[in-house]
Each structure stands twice: as C-alpha cells, then as structure tokens.
Design an enzyme around this catalytic site. Structure first.
Site, PDB file in Angstrom:
ATOM      1  N   TYR A  19     -38.730  33.211  71.169  1.00  0.00           N
ATOM      2  CA  TYR A  19     -37.888  33.912  72.141  1.00  0.00           C
ATOM      3  C   TYR A  19     -38.708  34.113  73.407  1.00  0.00           C
ATOM      4  CZ  TYR A  19     -34.850  37.705  73.942  1.00  0.00           C
ATOM      5  OH  TYR A  19     -34.021  38.497  74.704  1.00  0.00           O
TER       6      TYR A  19
ATOM      7  N   LYS B 251     -35.209  30.339  72.047  1.00  0.00           N
ATOM      8  CA  LYS B 251     -34.176  31.043  72.791  1.00  0.00           C
ATOM      9  C   LYS B 251     -34.739  31.221  74.193  1.00  0.00           C
ATOM     10  CE  LYS B 251     -31.824  35.503  73.257  1.00  0.00           C
ATOM     11  NZ  LYS B 251     -31.768  36.901  72.764  1.00  0.00           N
TER      12      LYS B 251
END
Length: 299
Positions: free
Chosen positions: A134, A162
């Site tokens: 992330y 992400k």
C-alpha cells in the site's frame, strides 16, 4: 490463487454512540456490500480507523469478516505498522484467522530508506500470506519510487500494489515497468487504485481495479464503473465516472473517513461517530456533502 481484480471496499468501522465498536453493524455492512455485488472487502484500512483500534477490536473485526464472507468474496486485511515486528505479528494473525491476503502500508512517521522499505516488505511476504503493498505518501510521508517497487515486486509472495500516490504518471510507470514484466514472467502483480477519482485513468492504462472509499455508500455504482473498464466499455465507464465525481470530491472534503461515515449514517447504514483525534464533520462541509448527495438522488 484468488484474483484481486475488481472493486474492493475499504470498509468503515461502525461505532456505537458511546464510541465502542458496533460489531453487529459491521456484519450488516459486509452483507450490504456483498448484496450489492462488490468484488472484495478490505477491513482494517485507514478508512476503518485502524490507528485508533486496539488489538482485541481488530481481532474481532477480522473474525466477523471471515465468518460473514465465508469464501464469497476475497478478504484483504490491512496489517500495516511502522514497526516491522508488529507488522509481522498483525500479518501472521490475518493469515491464521483466514484472510485471503494482507495489505501492508509503507511505514509511516519514521520514513525508512530504500533498504529498510525492501526488508520491511520482505518480512511481510515471509509470513506466507499474499501481500499487497500500500503506497500512500500523503499518509506516510514516504513514496515508493518505481525502481524500488520493481525490486519489491520480485519478492515471492508480493502480488501487487494499492497505488495511492495520486500521481497517474507514476501509476503508469508501475504498470509498464513493474506489472507488465512480472506478468510476462508468469507472476501475477495487481495494480489497484487507492484513489476513487483515478480509477478510470488507471484502468484505462491497464490497472486491475480499486480499493474504494465511496463504495461504502454506492457499491453497485463503483462495481459498475470497474466492470465497464474491465469489459473495455470506456464510454460507459466515463459516464459513471463523471456521475460519481461530485460525490468523490464531497466524500474527501475533509479527512477520510469523517465524511463517508456521515454519508453512511444519512443512508441508514451502520456508521456512528469517528474516534478522536478525528472530529465531527464541519457544518460547511456537511452542507456540501448533503447537497451533493441530494443532487445525485441518494437523499
């Protein structure tokens, strides 16, 4: 291996008026998401107010998510920390409790160098559960540059990122220089948008989907946008994108998840207050959000 492609919801954590976690409300939120056709759920992300949850609360929320979903959609659990030891413990817990993958954020506040970042994600992958990196510099103070992401992508068990850098140029570089070579080698590497507003451009460049905040309140619309992109129907995707864009702007008018929890409450979904240090939505922002939702026919 489970595919992490499509529309995933970064779930809010509903609270009682007393500030305690509303566990049954959380279960109802998951059922609502699945009933609306969402492709996967992401508990314990930033939208879920994880920085203010204690470990017992986190464990109960993971247990409810796993029990409620029961293999119907993938569960991607946030397990990040700025302490590698704690991150490993949280990631091992997610694996033990039945999550399908873990989402590990770039360590925040201590701003590690490239070697430290690489070793952090190497430690995450060593737990044996699939890991999605992330990248969100606005929250952590540390961007993962594309050359470092390329190096991280070779770690066995790292299955994607992400991307919430907010930079569509960087996202394109990750797709071209990281995801495409890994896929050519036979290794899956998913690129998911971490920004609702950039879903369409990312997917037009070859991205795999998104982890969405607004899907907490309009999951079917978000799913339709992603499905149109996957099908290559970009005329329809543009139509939905522009329909949702005012809502995206309003939902991020103040720090996430303050506005989306207020929006969920207006829709009768389990929500409740945010925990300090997140305060109530200001009157001015509330008026903008309510006007936007009313114009979209949501209220």
């Amino acid at each position: 291996m489970i595919a992490f492609r499509g529309a995933f919801t970064a779930l809010i954590t509903p609270m009682q008026g007393s500030g305690e976690v509303d566990y049954e409300g959380f279960r109802r939120l998951i059922e609502f998401q699945i009933g609306e056709g969402i492709d996967g759920i992401v508990p314990l992300g930033t939208t879920g107010e994880t920085p203010t949850l204690d470990e017992d609360e986190e464990e109960r929320l993971i247990g409810i998510a796993v029990e409620t979903v029961k293999g119907r959609v993938p569960i991607l659990v946030g397990t990040g920390s700025n302490d590698t030891r704690h991150m490993v413990q949280y990631t091992e817990r997610a694996k033990r409790m039945g999550a399908d993958a873990a989402m590990v954020v770039t360590p925040y506040y201590n701003k590690p160098n490239d070697e430290g970042l690489f070793r952090h994600f190497e430690a995450a992958a060593a737990t044996g559960i699939p890991i999605i990196v992330y990248n969100i510099a606005s929250r952590t103070g540390r961007n993962i540059p594309t050359p470092l992401m390329e190096k991280i992508s070779h770690i066995p068990g790292i299955i994607g990122v992400k991307e919430a850098s907010g930079d569509i140029g960087q996202m394109g570089d990750v797709l071209r220089e990281v995801a495409a070579p890994r896929k050519a080698e036979g290794k899956q590497f998913y690129v998911l948008s971490g920004d609702d507003a950039l879903t369409l451009p990312l997917m037009a460049l070859g991205g795999d989907g998104l982890v969405s905040v607004i899907a907490n309140i309009v999951p079917a619309k978000v799913k339709a946008l992603v499905a149109a992109c996957i099908a290559g129907n970009f005329a329809e995707a543009r139509r939905i994108h522009f329909e949702l864009l005012p809502l995206v702007k309003a939902i991020f008018i103040e720090t996430n998840p303050i506005p989306v929890k207020q929006a969920a409450a207006w829709l009768g979904l389990p929500s409740g207050p945010t925990r300090l240090p997140l305060g109530k939505l200001s009157a001015a922002s509330e008026a903008v959000l309510k006007k936007t939702m009313t114009e979209l026919g949501l209220l």
